[in-house]
Every structure is written in structure tokens, then in C-alpha cells.
Design an enzyme around this catalytic site. Structure first.
Site, short mmCIF file in Angstrom:
data_model
loop_
_atom_site.label_atom_id
_atom_site.label_comp_id
_atom_site.label_asym_id
_atom_site.label_seq_id
_atom_site.Cartn_x
_atom_site.Cartn_y
_atom_site.Cartn_z
N TYR A 79 -1.18 -2.61 -11.87
CA TYR A 79 -2.68 -2.43 -11.99
C TYR A 79 -3.09 -1.69 -13.40
O TYR A 79 -3.88 -0.63 -13.42
CB TYR A 79 -3.26 -1.73 -10.72
CG TYR A 79 -2.96 -2.20 -9.18
CD1 TYR A 79 -3.36 -3.57 -8.97
CD2 TYR A 79 -1.62 -1.99 -8.69
CE1 TYR A 79 -3.19 -4.05 -7.82
CE2 TYR A 79 -1.26 -2.39 -7.53
CZ TYR A 79 -2.04 -3.43 -7.14
OH TYR A 79 -1.74 -3.94 -5.86
N CYS A 116 -16.99 2.45 -27.41
CA CYS A 116 -18.19 2.88 -27.64
C CYS A 116 -18.82 3.13 -26.35
O CYS A 116 -19.92 2.54 -25.80
CB CYS A 116 -18.95 2.33 -28.41
SG CYS A 116 -18.21 1.62 -30.06
N GLY A 124 3.24 -3.83 -4.04
CA GLY A 124 3.20 -3.99 -5.22
C GLY A 124 3.45 -2.88 -6.19
O GLY A 124 4.38 -2.60 -6.93
N ARG A 125 2.27 -1.84 -5.98
CA ARG A 125 2.09 -0.70 -7.06
C ARG A 125 3.45 0.21 -6.95
O ARG A 125 4.15 0.52 -8.11
CB ARG A 125 1.08 0.13 -6.60
CG ARG A 125 0.79 1.21 -7.37
CD ARG A 125 -0.28 2.12 -7.06
NE ARG A 125 -1.45 1.72 -6.51
CZ ARG A 125 -2.36 1.22 -7.39
NH1 ARG A 125 -2.53 1.71 -8.39
NH2 ARG A 125 -3.67 0.50 -6.81
N GLU A 129 5.16 -5.86 1.76
CA GLU A 129 4.68 -6.65 0.50
C GLU A 129 4.16 -5.63 -0.41
O GLU A 129 3.02 -5.82 -0.79
CB GLU A 129 3.89 -7.71 0.65
CG GLU A 129 2.66 -7.52 1.58
CD GLU A 129 1.88 -8.76 1.87
OE1 GLU A 129 2.13 -10.02 1.84
OE2 GLU A 129 0.68 -8.73 2.23
N GLY A 162 0.95 -1.13 0.02
CA GLY A 162 0.05 -0.06 -0.04
C GLY A 162 0.63 1.41 0.14
O GLY A 162 0.29 2.35 0.26
C1 LIG Z 1 -2.85 -5.90 -3.19
C2 LIG Z 1 -2.19 -6.42 -1.78
C3 LIG Z 1 -0.87 -5.59 -1.69
C4 LIG Z 1 -0.10 -4.65 -2.63
O1 LIG Z 1 -0.67 -3.64 -2.50
P1 LIG Z 1 0.05 -2.34 -3.16
O2 LIG Z 1 -1.16 -1.09 -2.97
O3 LIG Z 1 -0.10 -2.69 -4.60
O4 LIG Z 1 1.25 -2.18 -2.46
C5 LIG Z 1 -0.24 -6.22 -0.43
N1 LIG Z 1 -0.80 -7.21 0.18
C6 LIG Z 1 -2.00 -7.49 0.17
C7 LIG Z 1 -2.62 -8.45 1.00
C8 LIG Z 1 -2.69 -7.27 -1.05
O5 LIG Z 1 -4.01 -7.39 -1.16
#
Ligand SMILES: *Cc1c(COP(=O)(O)O)cnc(C)c1O
Length: 389
Positions: free
Chosen positions: A366, A336, A260-261, A258, A222
Site C-alpha cells: 500500500y 505544494c 496482503g500488507r 488472504e 488484515g
Molecule cells: C484488502 C483485502 C485483503 C488484504 O488485506 P490486508 O490488510 O492487506 O491483509 C484481503 N481480502 C480482501 C477481501 C481485501 O479487500
């Protein structure tokens, strides 16, 4: 935009647009900087759902400890893309088959999100085997007076009472094959470093007070990506320093995050060209080849996707070239539906003409993988990976 991406997009023929262009060298350098900003005792997992492109997963291998997956599909995919890498398996609503697959294939950590999952898992681990688990807690945390999206009433994880019920089950002999390693939480997305730290501290403070030994805490992902300011970066140095202070207060603890983004958003671009320009009832529109069925991010997040224009001066037709005459225009795709908007009434679109190239930034997470590719049956984009080893 990196120079490699700019050169590559300029050289692509029209019929190879739209294209996703990933700068793998830039990704590797970014991930290395993130890793270097974190204390050694913090494990860095990449949340594969942000972008499971196999070359992206492989490029991250040296910088990350492992990968977080959220389905049996991601589990199998990550195993193929990065064989032997540590994997944490989470996600709400795991099927019995997914839990059995995870237990049977020696997943590094299983994030248990309900009592039902705990019971199924206890039955799925074979004799002589152990499964290492974290209980995912849904802890109500307020930040500056605002409750976090996934803490409080939500289907994610266990509330504190649920965690305590699971602890009682784990004390029973029929649960002996499950080894409780600690606590997992992922309570919000889009937090800056200060907010992330405050949340991590709350989770750790809560976890270490549990009546069982807690060796590790995963505080989730996050970390914010600012789509209004593509040059901005999450303050990994401040976050790392804060985690270091937290670890000093808990010398035996292992921390894991953990994201991601914030790892992959910056390495991807969606490149296309202007097909048409029109003015309707006083507003200007540039219609781009492709659409949000390839890059759904601005629709789901409700923002203007940042972009750069690469002007193309060649115009092969004998008739006048249309041009955005106003100060602003809306960038749309070929779908459309009025929802197919990349950016609304933005100044950067002034002067756009058909055949000019438009390159959307922050398209490495994403983006393609959350998009509704099948809608309207336009061709899929090409995928280009620059700067591989
Ligand atoms: C989606 C998610 C992440 C990654 O979130 P980001 O906003 O992409 O950093 C990490 N842990 C869990 C459990 C998630 O669902």
C-alpha cells in the site's frame, strides 16, 4: 533495514533518488516463515492489491497457494506475472465483463458479493462448465466491544439475510453451474493474532451452521503491521496454533487466509535524500526529494512513516550547510500542499542536513501502488529488486 538495502542506497547516485528498493530475498524468507507457521490445511493466498509488483508476485509463488485479486485488471496482471497460479477473485461492484472474464478463464474461486453478481454469474458460465464460488458474508462482529469496520453497515459482501437469499437461488436448476464451496469474509484490517483468531472462529462457527454443506471458509486478510514499531511482526506462530485448534474442531473443513500488507510491507523501502532544511516560526522542516505522491501510506494511515537516516558527509558547496538544529523536525516532500508529510515533528530528524539520505521502511505494501503519481509531474522513482534468484 537489511544490509543489502543499506549498501544499495549508499551506492545510488543522487539523480537516481528517490528509489523503491525491494529486498526479494528477505521477502522470500519472510513468506516462508509465515507459511511454515500455518497448519497444512490452511491455504495461504496473497492479496495482490497490497503490492502487485510482478517480481514480488513471482517471489511469493513458492510460499503461497495462490493469489487474491479484486478487479479484472488484477486478474489479467496476476495471470501474466504468475501463469497457472490459483486465483481467487473478489471485490465489491464487479462488472458483467469482469464476471464473464472470471467465469470464462477458470478462476479457482469466485467471491460473490451480491445477489446481482450471483445471477450474472449463473448466466455467464457456459454449458458443460462450472464455477466454484464462495459467498462473501458481511457478518456483524464486535471485538472488545468495537464493531469491525467491514462488518455491519458496509457495501462489502452480503449480510446474513442476503446469504440465505443466495442459498435459495443456488438450489434452483438454473444455478446448477455454480458450485458453492463455502464462505468468504474479510471484516477488518490491522488485527493482532488474538483478534484475528477470534474473528476467524466467529466466521467459521457461523458458516458451519448454514443449512448447506460448507467445505471451506476464507477468513480474509488484515493481519496487523505496526508502523510505530517496524521490528514488530504479527504473531504467525500463535495464529497458526489457533487455526490448528479450530481445524481440529472441524475435521472436514479447509481454511484459507488472504493477507496482503503483513506479507509484503517489510520487504520495501523508499529511499531518498534531503534537499533542503529550514526553520519557520520555531519549527524545523526537512524537505525531501520526492514526496507522498510516491509514498502515500503515511497520509492515508495518518501515521509517521518510520525511517532511517544514512548521513552523507560530503558537502560540495563553499557556503555553510543547513542543519536541523532543534530536537525534532517534520519530513516533507516536494509537493505544494501542506498534506505532503512523511513524518511530523519526529526526533529521528534531529541533525539532518541536505544530501543526507533518508530511507523509509514498511514501504512494501500500500505504498507506490496507492499513490497519486501524476500530481505535480515530478519524476517517478526508480525500482530496484535485490536478491533475486
Ligand atoms: C484488502 C483485502 C485483503 C488484504 O488485506 P490486508 O490488510 O492487506 O491483509 C484481503 N481480502 C480482501 C477481501 C481485501 O479487500
Amino acid at each position: 533495514m537489511t544490509e543489502a538495502v543499506r549498501d544499495h542506497v549508499r551506492a545510488l547516485p543522487d539523480d537516481q533518488l528517490p528509489a523503491y528498493v525491494y529486498d526479494i530475498a528477505a521477502l522470500r524468507a519472510h513468506a516462508r516463515r509465515v507459511r511454515d507457521a500455518l497448519p497444512e490445511r490452511v491455504e495461504l493466498y496473497y492479496a495482490a492489491k497490497a503490492n502487485p509488483d510482478p517480481q514480488i508476485l513471482a517471489a511469493l509463488r513458492r510460499a503461497v497457494t495462490g493469489y487474491e485479486v479484486a478487479s479484472g485488471g488484477e486478474l489479467a496482471h496476476v495471470r501474466r506475472a504468475v501463469p497457472g497460479a490459483p486465483v481467487a477473485f473478489g471485490g465489491p461492484g464487479k462488472t458483467p465483463g469482469e464476471l464473464a472474464a472470471a467465469a470464462g478463464t477458470g478462476v479457482t474461486r469466485l467471491h460473490v458479493e451480491s445477489e446481482r453478481e450471483l445471477r450474472l454469474l449463473a448466466g455467464a458460465v457456459g454449458p458443460g462448465r462450472r464455477a466454484d464460488i464462495l459467498l462473501r458474508v458481511n457478518l456483524p462482529v464486535e471485538l472488545r466491544g468495537v464493531p469491525l469496520a467491514m462488518g455491519g453497515p458496509s457495501p462489502f459482501g452480503l449480510d446474513p439475510a442476503g446469504v440465505h437469499r443466495c442459498l435459495s437461488l443456488l438450489a434452483r436448476p438454473d444455478f446448477a453451474r455454480l458450485r458453492l464451496r463455502g464462505i468468504h469474509a474479510h471484516l477488518a484490517s490491522g488485527l493482532d493474532a488474538g483478534a484475528q483468531l477470534a474473528v476467524a472462529e466467529r466466521i467459521v462457527d457461523w458458516a458451519v451452521r448454514l443449512p448447506v454443506p460448507i467445505e471451506e471458509v476464507n477468513t480474509g486478510g488484515g493481519m496487523a503491521v505496526d508502523y510505530a514499531d517496524p521490528a514488530a511482526r504479527f504473531d504467525w506462530a500463535a495464529f497458526g496454533a489457533g487455526l490448528d485448534r479450530l481445524l481440529r474442531r472441524h475435521p472436514g473443513l479447509r481454511l484459507r487466509i488472504e493477507p496482503g500488507r503483513a506479507l509484503t510491507a517489510y520487504c520495501g523501502w523508499y529511499a531518498t535524500e534531503v534537499l533542503d532544511v529550514k526553520s519557520a516560526h520555531g519549527e524545523d522542516f526537512a524537505v525531501l526529494r520526492g514526496g507522498t505522491q510516491h509514498l502515500r501510506t503515511p497520509v492515508t494511515k495518518g501515521h509517521d512513516q518510520p525511517f532511517t537516516v544514512l548521513p552523507v558527509d560530503d558537502w560540495p558547496y563553499p557556503w555553510p550547510r543547513p542543519v536541523v538544529r532543534g530536537q525534532r523536525a517534520t519530513l516533507t516532500g516536494q509537493l505544494c500542499t501542506p498534506k505532503d508529510v512523511f513524518a511530523r515533528a519526529v526526533p529521528g530528524a534531529a541533525g539532518l542536513r541536505p544530501a543526507d539520505r533518508v530511507v523509509f521502511a514498511l514501504a512494501g505494501a500500500y505504498a507506490w501502488n496507492i499513490s497519486h503519481h501524476g500530481f505535480l509531474m515530478h519524476p517517478h522513482p526508480g525500482f530496484h529488486h535485490l536478491g533475486r534468484d
